[in-house]
Design an enzyme around this catalytic site. Sequence first.
Site, PDB file in Angstrom:
ATOM      1  N   ARG A 124       0.812  -1.236   0.000  1.00 54.91           N
ATOM      2  CA  ARG A 124       0.000   0.000   0.000  1.00 54.91           C
ATOM      3  C   ARG A 124       0.837   1.274   0.000  1.00 54.91           C
ATOM      4  NH1 ARG A 124      -2.661  -3.157   3.621  1.00 54.91           N
ATOM      5  NH2 ARG A 124      -4.574  -4.062   2.829  1.00 54.91           N
ATOM      6  N   LYS A 146       3.081  11.511 -11.087  1.00 59.08           N
ATOM      7  CA  LYS A 146       2.246  10.610 -11.900  1.00 59.08           C
ATOM      8  C   LYS A 146       3.041   9.351 -12.166  1.00 59.08           C
ATOM      9  CE  LYS A 146      -0.775  13.338 -14.900  1.00 59.08           C
ATOM     10  NZ  LYS A 146      -1.012  13.688 -16.321  1.00 59.08           N
ATOM     11  N   GLU A 188       9.535  18.888 -25.047  1.00 58.08           N
ATOM     12  CA  GLU A 188       8.812  19.245 -23.813  1.00 58.08           C
ATOM     13  C   GLU A 188       9.354  20.567 -23.247  1.00 58.08           C
ATOM     14  OE1 GLU A 188       6.237  17.508 -22.987  1.00 58.08           O
ATOM     15  OE2 GLU A 188       6.584  15.458 -23.718  1.00 58.08           O
ATOM     16  N   LYS A 230       7.493  23.050 -14.652  1.00 59.20           N
ATOM     17  CA  LYS A 230       6.675  21.844 -14.424  1.00 59.20           C
ATOM     18  C   LYS A 230       6.284  21.769 -12.941  1.00 59.20           C
ATOM     19  CE  LYS A 230       5.123  17.465 -14.960  1.00 59.20           C
ATOM     20  NZ  LYS A 230       5.099  16.185 -15.608  1.00 59.20           N
ATOM     21  N   GLU A 240      -4.525  17.315 -11.930  1.00 62.28           N
ATOM     22  CA  GLU A 240      -4.959  17.655 -13.286  1.00 62.28           C
ATOM     23  C   GLU A 240      -6.454  17.991 -13.375  1.00 62.28           C
ATOM     24  OE1 GLU A 240      -2.975  15.414 -16.348  1.00 62.28           O
ATOM     25  OE2 GLU A 240      -4.435  16.073 -17.831  1.00 62.28           O
ATOM     26  N   ARG A 244      -2.921  22.080 -15.042  1.00 63.15           N
ATOM     27  CA  ARG A 244      -1.986  21.011 -15.438  1.00 63.15           C
ATOM     28  C   ARG A 244      -2.282  20.529 -16.860  1.00 63.15           C
ATOM     29  NH1 ARG A 244       0.444  16.193 -11.543  1.00 63.15           N
ATOM     30  NH2 ARG A 244       1.796  15.268 -13.088  1.00 63.15           N
ATOM     31  N   ASN A 248      -0.486  19.528 -21.678  1.00 62.47           N
ATOM     32  CA  ASN A 248      -0.849  18.676 -22.819  1.00 62.47           C
ATOM     33  C   ASN A 248      -0.809  19.422 -24.146  1.00 62.47           C
ATOM     34  OD1 ASN A 248      -1.264  16.323 -21.376  1.00 62.47           O
ATOM     35  ND2 ASN A 248      -3.315  16.965 -20.785  1.00 62.47           N
ATOM     36  N   HIS A 251      -0.099  17.586 -27.317  1.00 61.74           N
ATOM     37  CA  HIS A 251      -0.216  16.157 -27.038  1.00 61.74           C
ATOM     38  C   HIS A 251      -1.482  15.527 -27.618  1.00 61.74           C
ATOM     39  CE1 HIS A 251       3.163  16.922 -24.459  1.00 61.74           C
ATOM     40  NE2 HIS A 251       3.207  15.675 -24.029  1.00 61.74           N
ATOM     41  N   HIS A 255      -0.330  12.552 -29.533  1.00 62.57           N
ATOM     42  CA  HIS A 255      -0.562  11.151 -29.143  1.00 62.57           C
ATOM     43  C   HIS A 255      -1.103  10.340 -30.312  1.00 62.57           C
ATOM     44  CE1 HIS A 255      -0.815  12.058 -24.580  1.00 62.57           C
ATOM     45  NE2 HIS A 255       0.346  11.520 -24.887  1.00 62.57           N
ATOM     46  N   HIS A 267       8.079  10.142 -28.696  1.00 63.62           N
ATOM     47  CA  HIS A 267       7.095  10.996 -28.044  1.00 63.62           C
ATOM     48  C   HIS A 267       7.347  12.482 -28.352  1.00 63.62           C
ATOM     49  CE1 HIS A 267       4.173  12.220 -25.085  1.00 63.62           C
ATOM     50  NE2 HIS A 267       5.072  13.011 -24.531  1.00 63.62           N
TER      51      HIS A 267
HETATM   52  P1  NAD Z   1      12.840   5.603 -21.806  1.00 68.57           P
HETATM   53  O1  NAD Z   1      12.766   5.516 -20.345  1.00 68.57           O
HETATM   54  O2  NAD Z   1      12.400   4.425 -22.585  1.00 68.57           O
HETATM   55  O3  NAD Z   1      14.322   5.995 -22.219  1.00 68.57           O
HETATM   56  C1  NAD Z   1      14.652   6.077 -23.587  1.00 68.57           C
HETATM   57  C2  NAD Z   1      15.848   5.210 -23.939  1.00 68.57           C
HETATM   58  O4  NAD Z   1      17.033   5.840 -23.455  1.00 68.57           O
HETATM   59  C3  NAD Z   1      15.838   3.816 -23.328  1.00 68.57           C
HETATM   60  O5  NAD Z   1      16.349   2.913 -24.262  1.00 68.57           O
HETATM   61  C4  NAD Z   1      16.793   3.951 -22.149  1.00 68.57           C
HETATM   62  O6  NAD Z   1      17.384   2.727 -21.807  1.00 68.57           O
HETATM   63  C5  NAD Z   1      17.793   4.908 -22.703  1.00 68.57           C
HETATM   64  N1  NAD Z   1      18.533   5.711 -21.717  1.00 68.57           N
HETATM   65  C6  NAD Z   1      18.043   6.295 -20.596  1.00 68.57           C
HETATM   66  N2  NAD Z   1      18.987   7.079 -20.056  1.00 68.57           N
HETATM   67  C7  NAD Z   1      20.105   6.973 -20.817  1.00 68.57           C
HETATM   68  C8  NAD Z   1      21.379   7.573 -20.765  1.00 68.57           C
HETATM   69  N3  NAD Z   1      21.707   8.482 -19.840  1.00 68.57           N
HETATM   70  N4  NAD Z   1      22.281   7.222 -21.717  1.00 68.57           N
HETATM   71  C9  NAD Z   1      21.944   6.345 -22.707  1.00 68.57           C
HETATM   72  N5  NAD Z   1      20.730   5.779 -22.819  1.00 68.57           N
HETATM   73  C10 NAD Z   1      19.816   6.096 -21.883  1.00 68.57           C
HETATM   74  O7  NAD Z   1      11.979   6.849 -22.358  1.00 68.57           O
HETATM   75  P2  NAD Z   1      11.781   8.355 -21.861  1.00 68.57           P
HETATM   76  O8  NAD Z   1      11.635   9.139 -23.098  1.00 68.57           O
HETATM   77  O9  NAD Z   1      12.755   8.763 -20.835  1.00 68.57           O
HETATM   78  O10 NAD Z   1      10.362   8.273 -21.140  1.00 68.57           O
HETATM   79  C11 NAD Z   1       9.199   7.918 -21.843  1.00 68.57           C
HETATM   80  C12 NAD Z   1       8.176   7.408 -20.845  1.00 68.57           C
HETATM   81  O11 NAD Z   1       7.867   8.459 -19.927  1.00 68.57           O
HETATM   82  C13 NAD Z   1       6.872   6.987 -21.496  1.00 68.57           C
HETATM   83  O12 NAD Z   1       6.500   5.736 -20.996  1.00 68.57           O
HETATM   84  C14 NAD Z   1       5.886   8.074 -21.047  1.00 68.57           C
HETATM   85  O13 NAD Z   1       4.573   7.570 -20.904  1.00 68.57           O
HETATM   86  C15 NAD Z   1       6.461   8.495 -19.723  1.00 68.57           C
HETATM   87  N6  NAD Z   1       6.092   9.852 -19.297  1.00 68.57           N
HETATM   88  C16 NAD Z   1       5.623  10.006 -18.043  1.00 68.57           C
HETATM   89  C17 NAD Z   1       5.279  11.259 -17.571  1.00 68.57           C
HETATM   90  C18 NAD Z   1       4.805  11.430 -16.166  1.00 68.57           C
HETATM   91  O14 NAD Z   1       4.359  12.525 -15.789  1.00 68.57           O
HETATM   92  N7  NAD Z   1       4.899  10.423 -15.346  1.00 68.57           N
HETATM   93  C19 NAD Z   1       5.453  12.379 -18.394  1.00 68.57           C
HETATM   94  C20 NAD Z   1       5.958  12.188 -19.682  1.00 68.57           C
HETATM   95  C21 NAD Z   1       6.288  10.913 -20.123  1.00 68.57           C
HETATM   96 ZN    ZN Z   2       4.858  14.634 -23.241  1.00 68.08          ZN
END
Ligand code: NAD
Ligand code: ZN
Length: 384
Positions: A124, A146, A188, A230, A240, A244, A248, A251, A255, A267
């Site tokens: 939990r 989130k 972003e 942010k 949100e 917030r 988007n 987006h 998306h 993305h």
């Molecule tokens: P990711 O975590 O898949 O990272 C992208 C790639 O980079 C991966 O292959 C990873 O292994 C590699 N990588 C990470 N750090 C590295 C480094 N320093 N050097 C070399 N390679 C590295 O993708 P992302 O773009 O970081 O995140 C995308 C995710 O975030 C999605 O799932 C999306 O839904 C989520 N997201 C969440 C929020 C939120 O508010 N929680 C906001 C935006 C996006």
């Molecule tokens: Zn985004």
Amino acid sequence: MSKNLNVKYEGKPCYNIRVESSFSSLAESLQEDLDNLQRKVCIVTDSHVAALYLDEIASICGDLFAKVISFVFPAGEASKNMDTVQKLYLSLIENHFDRGDLLIALGGGVVGDLTGFAAATYLRGIDFLQIPTTLLAQVDSSIGGKTGVDFQQYKNMVGAFHMPRMVYMNTATLNTLPAEQFSSGMAEIIKHGLIRDEAYYRWISDHREGICGLDPELLEEMIYRSCQIKGSVVEEDPKEKGVRAHLNFGHTVGHAVEKLSDFRLSHGYSVALGMKAAAYLSKKLGYLSGEDISEMLSVFASFGLPVSLPLEEDSREILQATKSDKKMAGKQIKFIILTAVGTAQIYREFTDEDLLEAIDYMKSDVPETAGSVAKKTNAEETGL
Ligand code: NAD
Ligand code: ZN
């Protein structure tokens, strides 16, 4: 060089975001921000990041905590699901993790979202902290609480709000990040300026060379300012219900194209294209000028972001995908537009014809920016 920012939750100080240029202050930061170090720690990371940074983080944690274990899963969005979460739960149970123990998310947004969700639900809710290593995770996904995973083909369908105990980012990790991932995070960052802070947007535009060249001081300044933006938006509206939603911007259509490309279009690339469509509609409402849009597209191009859609999809198909996104308010699409460079607003009155025009515009080539190619950081071009 270092910067610190506290994010409030429900009016009270909640967690520190520490922007550093190495991991040398991590031990001190953990000592300052965690009341109890006599606990077990599980470092959760993906296969790419583990090879680069796991040993260093495990060694720092090994000197501080009672016990350190790690959980590594295959890199990529395809791992962000309940299956991986279940394997993580099992590892925590087998290692007798209890309520007082801690998870550390070391990696990009996939690692952060998944680890945060496991921390929100295991017994939990247990503590977790974020060590984001992608630009997108540093300025976006690690802030705001989130968390979640994908369910079948539905992205981020299962999740929880769960605040981290600390976010520690080392900007030097960006030196190993593939160029496409860096560009994706830049979308972003540019968005933060466009929706909230014109001066910041101009600053990004003026410093494009230095930022693409990964100048450490510029990166620190930029990441800090984006975290402030942010952070302030999520403080104002943690769940949100209002402002917030401005995050988007780009987006809604973004998306749709991300999904239609089967996630081959990253993305950030998708969001840049979505921002182009949203800027068109903002201009149609009389808020932006043609010059504002040309400048915006030239900024995108400088950071390696696309300025026209590299997909064959029919505009009507993109419209359908846009309307099936979960960000619909009733039957009407909840669209974020700019009322000027630096301010955003929700708009619900667009017709299908308006949206189709914007999608056609998004697909079109823009001759004056198409030639200005970004300075690449350290990796190859995307396949798209
Ligand atoms: P990711 O975590 O898949 O990272 C992208 C790639 O980079 C991966 O292959 C990873 O292994 C590699 N990588 C990470 N750090 C590295 C480094 N320093 N050097 C070399 N390679 C590295 O993708 P992302 O773009 O970081 O995140 C995308 C995710 O975030 C999605 O799932 C999306 O839904 C989520 N997201 C969440 C929020 C939120 O508010 N929680 C906001 C935006 C996006
Ligand atoms: Zn985004």
